[in-house]
Write a protein that holds these residues in place. Structure first.
Motif, PDB file in Angstrom:
ATOM      1  N   MET A 141     -95.165  12.788  80.795  1.00  0.00           N
ATOM      2  CA  MET A 141     -94.313  12.625  79.552  1.00  0.00           C
ATOM      3  C   MET A 141     -93.047  11.905  79.570  1.00  0.00           C
ATOM      4  O   MET A 141     -92.503  11.274  78.651  1.00  0.00           O
ATOM      5  CB  MET A 141     -94.081  14.130  79.043  1.00  0.00           C
ATOM      6  CG  MET A 141     -95.124  14.837  78.070  1.00  0.00           C
ATOM      7  SD  MET A 141     -94.723  16.314  77.715  1.00  0.00           S
ATOM      8  CE  MET A 141     -93.608  15.870  76.534  1.00  0.00           C
ATOM      9  N   HIS A 142     -92.301  11.849  80.931  1.00  0.00           N
ATOM     10  CA  HIS A 142     -91.074  11.223  81.129  1.00  0.00           C
ATOM     11  C   HIS A 142     -91.403   9.837  81.694  1.00  0.00           C
ATOM     12  O   HIS A 142     -90.320   9.065  82.149  1.00  0.00           O
ATOM     13  CB  HIS A 142     -90.226  12.215  81.875  1.00  0.00           C
ATOM     14  CG  HIS A 142     -89.912  13.303  81.512  1.00  0.00           C
ATOM     15  ND1 HIS A 142     -89.457  13.492  80.284  1.00  0.00           N
ATOM     16  CD2 HIS A 142     -90.511  14.731  81.927  1.00  0.00           C
ATOM     17  CE1 HIS A 142     -89.335  15.031  79.830  1.00  0.00           C
ATOM     18  NE2 HIS A 142     -90.127  15.498  80.607  1.00  0.00           N
ATOM     19  N   GLY A 143     -92.464   9.184  81.894  1.00  0.00           N
ATOM     20  CA  GLY A 143     -92.764   7.805  82.428  1.00  0.00           C
ATOM     21  C   GLY A 143     -92.208   7.877  83.856  1.00  0.00           C
ATOM     22  O   GLY A 143     -92.088   8.952  84.434  1.00  0.00           O
ATOM     23  N   ARG A 144     -92.640   6.782  84.594  1.00  0.00           N
ATOM     24  CA  ARG A 144     -92.404   6.652  86.063  1.00  0.00           C
ATOM     25  C   ARG A 144     -92.241   5.256  86.248  1.00  0.00           C
ATOM     26  O   ARG A 144     -93.077   4.413  87.033  1.00  0.00           O
ATOM     27  CB  ARG A 144     -93.482   7.291  86.810  1.00  0.00           C
ATOM     28  CG  ARG A 144     -93.126   7.356  88.120  1.00  0.00           C
ATOM     29  CD  ARG A 144     -94.218   7.940  88.945  1.00  0.00           C
ATOM     30  NE  ARG A 144     -95.439   7.219  89.047  1.00  0.00           N
ATOM     31  CZ  ARG A 144     -96.541   7.538  89.350  1.00  0.00           C
ATOM     32  NH1 ARG A 144     -96.927   8.698  89.976  1.00  0.00           N
ATOM     33  NH2 ARG A 144     -97.572   6.794  89.730  1.00  0.00           N
ATOM     34  N   LYS A 145     -91.117   4.567  85.356  1.00  0.00           N
ATOM     35  CA  LYS A 145     -90.992   2.980  85.463  1.00  0.00           C
ATOM     36  C   LYS A 145     -90.422   2.551  86.950  1.00  0.00           C
ATOM     37  O   LYS A 145     -89.543   3.127  87.325  1.00  0.00           O
ATOM     38  CB  LYS A 145     -90.185   2.713  84.327  1.00  0.00           C
ATOM     39  CG  LYS A 145     -90.223   0.859  84.137  1.00  0.00           C
ATOM     40  CD  LYS A 145     -89.631   0.743  82.733  1.00  0.00           C
ATOM     41  CE  LYS A 145     -89.581  -0.795  82.731  1.00  0.00           C
ATOM     42  NZ  LYS A 145     -89.524  -1.268  81.373  1.00  0.00           N
TER      43      LYS A 145
ATOM     44  N   LYS B 171     -96.904  17.542  71.613  1.00  0.00           N
ATOM     45  CA  LYS B 171     -95.561  17.866  72.170  1.00  0.00           C
ATOM     46  C   LYS B 171     -94.566  16.914  71.235  1.00  0.00           C
ATOM     47  O   LYS B 171     -94.791  16.136  70.375  1.00  0.00           O
ATOM     48  CB  LYS B 171     -95.424  17.346  73.661  1.00  0.00           C
ATOM     49  CG  LYS B 171     -96.137  18.095  74.521  1.00  0.00           C
ATOM     50  CD  LYS B 171     -95.591  19.556  74.935  1.00  0.00           C
ATOM     51  CE  LYS B 171     -96.516  20.043  75.902  1.00  0.00           C
ATOM     52  NZ  LYS B 171     -96.168  21.450  76.116  1.00  0.00           N
ATOM     53  N   THR B 172     -93.153  17.240  71.249  1.00  0.00           N
ATOM     54  CA  THR B 172     -92.140  16.703  70.566  1.00  0.00           C
ATOM     55  C   THR B 172     -91.745  15.707  71.290  1.00  0.00           C
ATOM     56  O   THR B 172     -91.011  15.951  72.565  1.00  0.00           O
ATOM     57  CB  THR B 172     -91.044  17.523  70.128  1.00  0.00           C
ATOM     58  OG1 THR B 172     -91.621  18.505  69.223  1.00  0.00           O
ATOM     59  CG2 THR B 172     -89.916  16.804  69.344  1.00  0.00           C
ATOM     60  N   LEU B 173     -91.841  14.361  71.309  1.00  0.00           N
ATOM     61  CA  LEU B 173     -91.775  13.336  72.255  1.00  0.00           C
ATOM     62  C   LEU B 173     -90.472  12.589  71.981  1.00  0.00           C
ATOM     63  O   LEU B 173     -90.116  12.435  70.841  1.00  0.00           O
ATOM     64  CB  LEU B 173     -92.871  12.115  72.136  1.00  0.00           C
ATOM     65  CG  LEU B 173     -94.297  12.867  72.577  1.00  0.00           C
ATOM     66  CD1 LEU B 173     -95.209  11.626  72.690  1.00  0.00           C
ATOM     67  CD2 LEU B 173     -94.267  13.258  74.200  1.00  0.00           C
ATOM     68  N   GLU B 174     -89.482  12.434  73.036  1.00  0.00           N
ATOM     69  CA  GLU B 174     -88.336  11.498  72.698  1.00  0.00           C
ATOM     70  C   GLU B 174     -88.622  10.059  72.627  1.00  0.00           C
ATOM     71  O   GLU B 174     -87.863   9.291  71.827  1.00  0.00           O
ATOM     72  CB  GLU B 174     -87.505  11.869  73.778  1.00  0.00           C
ATOM     73  CG  GLU B 174     -86.973  13.210  74.133  1.00  0.00           C
ATOM     74  CD  GLU B 174     -86.089  13.368  75.481  1.00  0.00           C
ATOM     75  OE1 GLU B 174     -85.654  12.392  75.686  1.00  0.00           O
ATOM     76  OE2 GLU B 174     -85.715  14.514  75.736  1.00  0.00           O
ATOM     77  N   VAL B 175     -89.662   9.630  73.221  1.00  0.00           N
ATOM     78  CA  VAL B 175     -89.985   8.453  73.304  1.00  0.00           C
ATOM     79  C   VAL B 175     -91.649   8.149  72.963  1.00  0.00           C
ATOM     80  O   VAL B 175     -92.288   8.913  73.719  1.00  0.00           O
ATOM     81  CB  VAL B 175     -89.657   7.510  74.557  1.00  0.00           C
ATOM     82  CG1 VAL B 175     -90.245   6.224  74.450  1.00  0.00           C
ATOM     83  CG2 VAL B 175     -88.245   7.664  74.782  1.00  0.00           C
ATOM     84  N   GLY B 176     -91.898   7.136  71.857  1.00  0.00           N
ATOM     85  CA  GLY B 176     -93.412   6.934  71.754  1.00  0.00           C
ATOM     86  C   GLY B 176     -93.951   8.023  70.817  1.00  0.00           C
ATOM     87  O   GLY B 176     -93.453   8.794  70.664  1.00  0.00           O
TER      88      GLY B 176
ATOM     89  N   TYR C 236     -97.458   8.246  71.454  1.00  0.00           N
ATOM     90  CA  TYR C 236     -98.924   8.783  72.313  1.00  0.00           C
ATOM     91  C   TYR C 236     -98.636   8.229  73.726  1.00  0.00           C
ATOM     92  O   TYR C 236     -98.089   7.390  74.070  1.00  0.00           O
ATOM     93  CB  TYR C 236    -100.071   7.928  71.920  1.00  0.00           C
ATOM     94  CG  TYR C 236    -100.617   8.256  70.412  1.00  0.00           C
ATOM     95  CD1 TYR C 236    -101.279   9.467  70.059  1.00  0.00           C
ATOM     96  CD2 TYR C 236     -99.914   7.494  69.551  1.00  0.00           C
ATOM     97  CE1 TYR C 236    -101.650   9.645  68.657  1.00  0.00           C
ATOM     98  CE2 TYR C 236    -100.076   7.689  68.040  1.00  0.00           C
ATOM     99  CZ  TYR C 236    -101.142   8.760  67.797  1.00  0.00           C
ATOM    100  OH  TYR C 236    -101.289   8.997  66.361  1.00  0.00           O
ATOM    101  N   ILE C 237     -98.691   9.311  74.551  1.00  0.00           N
ATOM    102  CA  ILE C 237     -98.650   8.972  76.225  1.00  0.00           C
ATOM    103  C   ILE C 237     -99.968   9.069  76.830  1.00  0.00           C
ATOM    104  O   ILE C 237    -100.837  10.318  76.447  1.00  0.00           O
ATOM    105  CB  ILE C 237     -97.672  10.044  76.962  1.00  0.00           C
ATOM    106  CG1 ILE C 237     -96.440   9.897  76.063  1.00  0.00           C
ATOM    107  CG2 ILE C 237     -97.657   9.891  78.076  1.00  0.00           C
ATOM    108  CD1 ILE C 237     -95.355  10.936  76.590  1.00  0.00           C
ATOM    109  N   LEU C 238    -100.482   8.089  77.480  1.00  0.00           N
ATOM    110  CA  LEU C 238    -101.998   7.908  78.068  1.00  0.00           C
ATOM    111  C   LEU C 238    -101.865   8.110  79.351  1.00  0.00           C
ATOM    112  O   LEU C 238    -103.179   8.335  79.998  1.00  0.00           O
ATOM    113  CB  LEU C 238    -102.601   6.567  77.378  1.00  0.00           C
ATOM    114  CG  LEU C 238    -102.314   6.210  75.976  1.00  0.00           C
ATOM    115  CD1 LEU C 238    -103.167   4.990  75.576  1.00  0.00           C
ATOM    116  CD2 LEU C 238    -103.202   7.331  75.120  1.00  0.00           C
ATOM    117  N   SER C 239    -100.860   7.653  80.122  1.00  0.00           N
ATOM    118  CA  SER C 239    -100.773   7.991  81.663  1.00  0.00           C
ATOM    119  C   SER C 239     -99.247   8.041  82.017  1.00  0.00           C
ATOM    120  O   SER C 239     -98.338   7.836  81.042  1.00  0.00           O
ATOM    121  CB  SER C 239    -101.491   6.929  82.231  1.00  0.00           C
ATOM    122  OG  SER C 239    -100.788   5.467  82.036  1.00  0.00           O
ATOM    123  N   ASP C 240     -99.088   7.830  83.274  1.00  0.00           N
ATOM    124  CA  ASP C 240     -97.656   7.994  83.810  1.00  0.00           C
ATOM    125  C   ASP C 240     -96.913   6.540  83.489  1.00  0.00           C
ATOM    126  O   ASP C 240     -95.860   6.464  83.674  1.00  0.00           O
ATOM    127  CB  ASP C 240     -97.764   8.291  85.420  1.00  0.00           C
ATOM    128  CG  ASP C 240     -98.766   7.072  86.048  1.00  0.00           C
ATOM    129  OD1 ASP C 240     -99.202   6.408  85.546  1.00  0.00           O
ATOM    130  OD2 ASP C 240     -98.416   7.345  87.369  1.00  0.00           O
TER     131      ASP C 240
END
Length: 756
Positions: free
Chosen positions: A683-687, A572-577, A579-583
């Motif tokens: 992909m958009h996190g869940r902080k 994917k084209t990521l806005e942040v980072g 690699y994404i490994l989880s939420d």
């Protein structure tokens, strides 16, 4: 009259029949084979014969991979002209074609000619499958080492294809047993077939190639400059010895020796808390490597090339990112003497006169001749081009790679192709080229190849020589400066070429015997072996790991290592980072050079800030082993940045050796999150929502150039976000660590009219 190949998939009277090509193709049809054949003897024809046979017998698709776009275009044009197939079934794949269009084209294509990087990307992103590919030709197969895309493609091919068979073709596989063995292992090669210019069935097609060595004496004035540089080296060697890192046999120290010591010192940096002497030694070694290069330029290139190099060193010393090593060199007494001598020096390396004399002699006798002059360095290529341009009858053009640097702009691939076409047409009759012209470009056969200096690489030497003697007699001239590195490189290259020929014959004899297929006109005599066993087994399907990979990271070899480890890659084209490994976990990967560059260019903290805002547990991976030796950055500055990233932004920092190590770490973290913790990818996190002070700091730090510390200082001083935004330029200057530039930036952003 020559006889022509007859085959239902090859157009009549289009390809001349040569026995040695049929012999090699027969061997290549029996098992995956490395074919070694001198340049100009039709390696592409052998590929054609094998592809036609495989298509007729097994159907599916066949593929040819070549290192560069111009060579891909050249091969595709040839195959369209000779294959008895609809033109739309012979396809060219390059990066200029969109991925979605390539996926559509793949469905209809029978013959695919492509750069390896494009195929690698399409395999990783699952746009294509190699299941129905019945043959792959790896052009310039000596490249199939390390992390080059050939290695990964061959691995996936033999893992997934129903009827895999591959052909590696090269003129120069390398002189070392280890290099040849690595190429064979990477491409799953089971047989080696070698033809040389002395083989009976090849001799009728060989044109005489005369090779001359011109020995030249270095002028006294240049020897004096070299002596001054050697005094700098002696001083630095002495300092290294005092620090406990002596270099023995200093007179004959090689670049390989210096790089070995550099690796050792970097290893000590990683082994806990290093002694201060390690940092000093690294800096002194950097000086030695720069001066050592200056000595080589003096001996082998010329005064003008040395002048350009010293100018670049001076520019580096006084630039913002200049290293301590370059600054010390600029202030060295002997270096200053060298610079003064260069200003007044009116002599030049005698090689230049030899070049003019030899080239003019060739063109005077044969005005329609084409000449290539090879030089190792761009500065030298520019100097030679300028000198030749002053001679009537000589029309030179400089031909270099794509990279640009200080006062030296590279050529785009389009410009390279245009220059070659002008060279073919006779607009230019001399091509002054660096290594970019050695392989991978459709450069016509020339009457004379002139080496400005010998090169120690047997592969590059063979490729350079192969630019002449293809369609008629050719001539090779190599210039050698007596009692310098030129002579060492000359003997090294000669020895390695002989060793390569010997090794190839031995390897061919030691490989398992293959049936020497006698190819009939219909190519029906090849025997099919048992289906290739898959060589790579991955993972546990019940615990499938998914990792989102940023599109730009596909260019690194981390993605292919993740694939090898069994990860399900989602591009994917990521806005942040990257690699994404989880939420809750996203990873920013920085190679050491990139880490330091983004620190100097002030991009790093913005990327880290964005990462830490979006994800609860952000991760930074610093990959590589030369963090404290990049671009002369102070170790204290690097430690300060790392401390800020960990403490101010709450980012976990990991260090890895290489791409394989990075992939292994990513897999471990992803497994922990997705399998052990049962977390999903987001992909958009869940902080978690930040507390009020954090939200206030976030608002203020979103202003460009404002870091977390500066944001806290502003809020402590003014008491609220509102007061920060209302503060005047003068009031902002009263805050600790807020200077004129930052104050002006805040006022510009807060006070400027919004324009959509």
């Amino acid at each position: 009259m020559p006889e022509f190949i007859k085959h239902p998939l090859i157009k009549a009277d289009s390809v001349e029949q040569r026995l040695y090509q049929l012999d090699l193709a027969g061997k290549a049809l029996d098992t995956s084979t490395l074919v070694v054949l001198p340049t100009g003897l039709g390696k592409t024809i052998i590929s054609l014969l094998v592809m036609a046979s495989r298509l007729e017998k097994y159907g599916g698709k066949v593929m040819v991979l070549s290192p560069t776009k111009p060579l891909v275009e050249q091969h595709a044009s040839f195959f369209r002209n000779v294959f008895n197939l609809p033109e739309e079934e012979v396809l060219t794949f390059t990066g200029s074609i969109s991925p979605d269009k390539r996926a559509e084209m793949w469905k209809q294509g029978k013959v695919i000619v492509s750069t390896p990087q494009v195929i690698e990307n399409d395999i990783l992103t699952k746009r294509i499958s190699l299941e129905d590919v019945t043959h792959i030709t790896f052009d310039e197969s000596h490249r199939a080492v390390g992390n080059y895309a050939y290695t990964y493609i061959a691995e996936k091919y033999f893992e997934t294809a129903k009827n895999p068979l591959c052909l590696g073709i090269t003129a120069s596989p390398g002189s070392s047993d280890e290099k040849i063995a690595e190429v064979c292992q990477s491409l799953h090669i089971e047989s080696v077939a070698v033809k040389t210019e002395s083989d009976k069935d090849v001799i009728p097609y060989i044109h005489k190639k005369e090779i001359e060595w011109k020995r030249i004496t270095l002028p006294d004035g240049m020897k004096e400059i070299k002596d001054l540089l050697n005094k700098v080296l002696e001083d630095r060697y002495k300092k290294l010895t005092e620090l406990g890192y002596p270099i023995y046999n200093q007179r004959y120290v090689s670049k390989k020796d210096l790089l070995g010591l550099q690796a050792k010192l970097q290893g000590e940096l990683r082994g806990g808390i290093p002694e201060p002497s390690v940092y000093s030694a690294i800096s002194i070694l950097a000086e030695i490597m720069k001066v050592n290069h200056a000595v080589e330029i003096t001996e082998t290139q010329g005064i003008e090339s040395l002048r350009m190099y010293m100018e670049r060193l001076d520019n580096e010393a006084y630039s913002k990112s200049g290293s301590k090593a370059s600054k010390r060199l600029a202030e060295d007494l002997y270096i200053r003497q060298v610079v003064r001598r260069l200003k007044d020096c009116d002599i030049e390396h005698p090689k230049l006169e030899y070049v003019k004399k030899i080239v003019l002699g060739e063109l005077d006798g044969k005005p329609h001749s084409r000449v290539i002059v090879f030089a190792n360095y761009r500065d030298t290529a520019e100097m030679i081009t300028n000198e030749l341009a002053e001679v009537e009858g000589i029309r030179p053009i400089r031909f270099v790679g794509q990279a640009s640097k200080y006062k030296d702009k590279g050529l785009t691939q389009k410009q390279q192709v245009e220059i070659i076409e002008q060279f073919k047409a006779g607009d230019y009759n001399v091509l002054v080229a660096t290594s970019v012209a050695e392989e991978g470009l459709d450069i016509p056969s020339t009457d004379l190849v002139l080496f400005y200096e010998p090169i120690p690489s047997e592969i590059r030497s063979i490729q350079r020589k192969g630019r002449t003697g293809r369609k008629h007699e050719g001539r090779v001239v190599v210039l050698v400066t007596k009692d310098t590195r030129d002579e060492a490189y000359y003997w090294s290259s000669l020895s390695r070429e002989r060793k390569m020929q010997s090794n190839m014959k031995e390897l061919q004899a030691s490989m398992p015997a293959v049936k020497n297929n006698s190819i009939t006109e219909e190519f029906v005599s090849e025997t099919s072996g048992e289906e290739q066993k898959k060589l790579f087994e991955y993972g546990n399907d019940s615990d499938k790991i998914s990792i989102v990979v940023d599109q730009r990271e596909i260019r690194s070899s981390v993605a292919r290592n993740l694939d090898r480890n069994g990860a399900d890659i989602i591009v994917k084209t990521l806005e942040v980072g990257d690699y994404i490994l989880s939420d809750r976990i996203a990873v920013e990967r920085k190679e050491t050079q990139d880490f330091v560059s983004s620190l100097i260019e002030q991009k790093l903290f913005e990327q880290i800030s964005n990462l830490s805002r979006a994800y609860e547990k952000p991760v930074l991976i610093i990959e590589g082993e030369s963090l404290f030796n990049c671009r002369g950055m102070s170790p204290n500055a690097i430690h300060g940045a790392i401390s800020s990233i960990a403490i101010d932004f709450g980012v976990s920092i990991f260090y890895t050796r290489d791409a394989e190590d990075t992939a292994s770490l990513l897999m471990q973290i992803a497994k922990r999150e997705q399998v052990d913790e049962k977390r999903e990818i987001n992909m958009h996190g869940r902080k978690a929502a930040p507390m009020l002070p954090q939200q206030q700091e976030y608002i203020v730090s979103s202003i460009s150039d404002i870091g977390p510390k500066a944001a806290r200082n502003l809020l402590l001083h003014f008491g609220s976000v509102e007061n920060v935004m209302k503060a005047s330029y003068e009031e902002l200057l009263e805050v600790d660590n807020i200077g004129p530039k930052t104050a002006a930036k805040i006022r510009e952003i807060v006070g400027s009219e919004y324009k959509n």
